[in-house]
Motif scaffolding. Sequence first.
Motif, PDB file in Angstrom:
ATOM      1  N   THR A  38       0.834  -1.190   0.000  1.00  0.00           N
ATOM      2  CA  THR A  38       0.000   0.000   0.000  1.00  0.00           C
ATOM      3  C   THR A  38       0.872   1.244   0.000  1.00  0.00           C
ATOM      4  N   GLU A  39       0.216   2.392   0.030  1.00  0.00           N
ATOM      5  CA  GLU A  39       0.909   3.674   0.101  1.00  0.00           C
ATOM      6  C   GLU A  39       0.282   4.494   1.206  1.00  0.00           C
ATOM      7  N   ASN A  40       1.066   5.361   1.804  1.00  0.00           N
ATOM      8  CA  ASN A  40       0.556   6.200   2.864  1.00  0.00           C
ATOM      9  C   ASN A  40      -0.600   7.058   2.370  1.00  0.00           C
ATOM     10  N   GLY A  41      -1.648   7.141   3.182  1.00  0.00           N
ATOM     11  CA  GLY A  41      -2.786   7.980   2.860  1.00  0.00           C
ATOM     12  C   GLY A  41      -3.877   7.277   2.088  1.00  0.00           C
ATOM     13  N   THR A  42      -3.699   6.003   1.750  1.00  0.00           N
ATOM     14  CA  THR A  42      -4.747   5.251   1.075  1.00  0.00           C
ATOM     15  C   THR A  42      -5.897   5.015   2.052  1.00  0.00           C
ATOM     16  N   VAL A  43      -7.113   5.260   1.601  1.00  0.00           N
ATOM     17  CA  VAL A  43      -8.272   5.155   2.486  1.00  0.00           C
ATOM     18  C   VAL A  43      -8.869   3.757   2.412  1.00  0.00           C
ATOM     19  N   ILE A  44      -9.121   3.160   3.568  1.00  0.00           N
ATOM     20  CA  ILE A  44      -9.792   1.871   3.638  1.00  0.00           C
ATOM     21  C   ILE A  44     -10.921   1.969   4.667  1.00  0.00           C
ATOM     22  N   ASP A  45     -11.934   1.158   4.487  1.00  0.00           N
ATOM     23  CA  ASP A  45     -13.046   1.068   5.428  1.00  0.00           C
ATOM     24  C   ASP A  45     -12.865  -0.236   6.191  1.00  0.00           C
ATOM     25  N   VAL A  46     -12.742  -0.141   7.504  1.00  0.00           N
ATOM     26  CA  VAL A  46     -12.379  -1.280   8.344  1.00  0.00           C
ATOM     27  C   VAL A  46     -13.558  -1.690   9.212  1.00  0.00           C
ATOM     28  N   SER A  47     -13.787  -2.976   9.352  1.00  0.00           N
ATOM     29  CA  SER A  47     -14.837  -3.471  10.229  1.00  0.00           C
ATOM     30  C   SER A  47     -14.437  -4.822  10.806  1.00  0.00           C
ATOM     31  N   ASP A  48     -15.120  -5.201  11.870  1.00  0.00           N
ATOM     32  CA  ASP A  48     -14.855  -6.490  12.508  1.00  0.00           C
ATOM     33  C   ASP A  48     -16.172  -7.198  12.788  1.00  0.00           C
ATOM     34  N   GLY A  49     -16.077  -8.456  13.169  1.00  0.00           N
ATOM     35  CA  GLY A  49     -17.265  -9.244  13.442  1.00  0.00           C
ATOM     36  C   GLY A  49     -17.534  -9.436  14.919  1.00  0.00           C
ATOM     37  N   LEU A  50     -16.955  -8.561  15.751  1.00  0.00           N
ATOM     38  CA  LEU A  50     -17.119  -8.682  17.195  1.00  0.00           C
ATOM     39  C   LEU A  50     -18.532  -8.269  17.610  1.00  0.00           C
ATOM     40  N   SER A  51     -18.925  -8.684  18.795  1.00  0.00           N
ATOM     41  CA  SER A  51     -20.228  -8.299  19.333  1.00  0.00           C
ATOM     42  C   SER A  51     -20.048  -7.836  20.780  1.00  0.00           C
TER      43      SER A  51
END
Length: 316
Positions: A232-245
């Motif tokens: 990757t490169e610095n500043g790349t936007v990602i949407d992060v999520s998890d399956g925790l409850s």
Amino acid sequence: MSLVASACDAVDMVVPEDVGDGSIQMRACHDNGIELNGTRFNGTRFNGTWFNGIRLILAQLVEGTTKKSLTGWSLVPGTSELQAWSSAGELLRGDELVGARLHWLVDDGKQQQEVKVRIAGVTQSWDRPDIYFTDLDVRFGDGAWESLCTDGEGEPTEAIVVPGYFDAQTADWLPGEQGELAVACRGTAAGKCLEWGYRMWAKQGGISLADHYRACTRMVRADYCGNNVSHTENGTVIDVSDGLSPAILEPETDWPIEAKWGPHGAVCLNQPRKLSHSRAKVIAECKAAGRGSLPYCNQSEPGEHGGLLMSQALPS
């Protein structure tokens, strides 16, 4: 809950800043008492010499002309707050240790080196009270004191002291067996994942977050194969999520699923977030690293193929 991991030294500043050296300052505004909504910015920085593990040789707390020896260094259980016993039998913790001078034996994976360190300040995170930001200064020989951690602009920033150590070759976090401590600088993948909520000492819904932390450090750097190679490169936007409850981070976009992540890298992969890396090329790299092939990601939940986290991205 969601937050922005971007340059937030100023209260109203939420856009990452390219500093021209390939680095981006990526810092959540926990210390300012602000919770910001938005997708997360990733980066390529992980760790340096300090992060493979440190061993304390000698420590003193200097108060005017008085010097107290400090022993029994550890973290307050369930936190990143340092504590130690003084020669007078006092248990000192957190900002009570400001002014302490330490001699560390640092292992960078190639050699061991003794360095002088001092604790210049300790601040508790506003929204994650088990996280403590420790200002650490370092000096080599008779040189000047300088901050152990710097941001993308080369300005001093804080560290988060964590239990265990980071493997010098794989960058994997390991719990250690002899009370080892390591340092995660804010703005690196190692520090950012802690501030996002994936603290290796904590639990969510009764589940240990240690593997979520490992998965996060792989995800931030797009280390698909778990071999400490970033895509990757610095500043790349990602949407992060998890399956925790309950979830620590939830999806905020309808972007395409890039990958799902376990402690040793991606467990499934679609198009990598950077178009300069094709799926076929990454899979070939993973096979060469002994990871085998990566299936496509099809489901909209992070748990597919045993994933702990999910990243979504607009390939660029």
